[in-house]
Motif scaffolding. Sequence first.
Motif, short mmCIF file in Angstrom:
data_model
loop_
_atom_site.label_atom_id
_atom_site.label_comp_id
_atom_site.label_asym_id
_atom_site.label_seq_id
_atom_site.Cartn_x
_atom_site.Cartn_y
_atom_site.Cartn_z
N PHE A 142 65.54 2.85 -14.47
CA PHE A 142 65.88 2.16 -13.11
C PHE A 142 64.67 1.78 -12.45
O PHE A 142 64.41 0.66 -12.12
N ILE A 143 63.86 2.62 -12.32
CA ILE A 143 62.41 2.47 -11.67
C ILE A 143 61.61 1.40 -12.40
O ILE A 143 61.15 0.55 -11.54
N LEU A 144 61.67 1.50 -13.70
CA LEU A 144 61.02 0.64 -14.50
C LEU A 144 61.52 -0.96 -14.14
O LEU A 144 60.64 -1.74 -13.97
N TYR A 154 60.75 -6.33 -12.27
CA TYR A 154 61.38 -7.59 -11.45
C TYR A 154 60.67 -8.17 -10.58
O TYR A 154 60.44 -9.32 -10.04
N THR A 155 59.78 -7.28 -9.78
CA THR A 155 58.78 -7.64 -8.79
C THR A 155 57.40 -8.12 -9.11
O THR A 155 56.90 -9.17 -8.53
N ASN A 158 62.38 -15.90 -14.83
CA ASN A 158 62.95 -16.83 -15.70
C ASN A 158 62.69 -16.19 -17.17
O ASN A 158 63.02 -16.85 -18.09
N LEU A 159 61.71 -15.24 -17.17
CA LEU A 159 61.27 -15.03 -18.62
C LEU A 159 62.02 -13.60 -18.95
O LEU A 159 62.64 -12.84 -18.43
N ASP A 160 62.37 -13.69 -20.30
CA ASP A 160 63.35 -12.79 -20.94
C ASP A 160 62.32 -11.36 -21.53
O ASP A 160 61.71 -11.42 -22.39
N GLU A 191 49.70 -3.73 -13.73
CA GLU A 191 49.99 -5.01 -13.01
C GLU A 191 49.74 -5.98 -13.93
O GLU A 191 49.10 -5.77 -15.10
N CYS A 192 50.24 -7.14 -13.80
CA CYS A 192 49.95 -8.34 -14.48
C CYS A 192 48.36 -8.75 -14.33
O CYS A 192 48.21 -8.94 -13.28
#
Length: 215
Positions: free
Chosen positions: A37-39, A44-45, A50-52, A83-84
């Motif tokens: 749930f945390i992940l 999500y942020t 739109n990506l799967d 992070e990305c």
Amino acid sequence: MIQKLIKKLYFLKDATYFEKGLKGLIKSENKLLDDKFILNNYLYTIIDKNLDYDFIISIIFPELYLNICHHSGTKNALYFFSECSDENKMEIIFLDTGVGIPKKIKNYFKDKKFKNDAECIEYALQYSITTKSLMQNYGRGLDTIKSCISANHGELKIISNKGIYSCINSQRILSERSHNFKGTLIYIKIDLNNLENKQEIDYSNEINFNYDNKD
């Protein structure tokens, strides 16, 4: 405890790298749902909605999480999601300080000869190879992870004892460390540019309410 484990990763990345991102301890399988749930909230942020990216939450995370709980023999373990990056890539790290994959494989498959620890890791990645009873549905996680990462054009590296197994674009590389690494480190890089868009399913044609019928 988490900072102590993070320090074991400084040979891989510098200290500042781990100041950001999501990290957590792996204590028992009872925490899996809470950590998922945390992940999910974290991803999500930071990932385009739109990506799967469901395979990260539904396959990679639970498989590696449970693999540590069932096989490592230690409660000193962590997960880390970066992070990305500017290149839109995400790095995932799982670390435990258990006995290590090669030792586990050698102890269980005593009749099989291995050239080195890297070969043991590769053997553990084969389908249905497990040091637990398949009746318990354990041990298939590493094969599933390898297939999932390859399907998404990602990178996989596993360091355990003296063995190093790398797979980049489905090309495998086996090598050996000069010093023993106590436990197992699994490093994954996912290029988010390779992810497909989520498929929206339209159920409207499958639902038919007939309002003409009268009792």
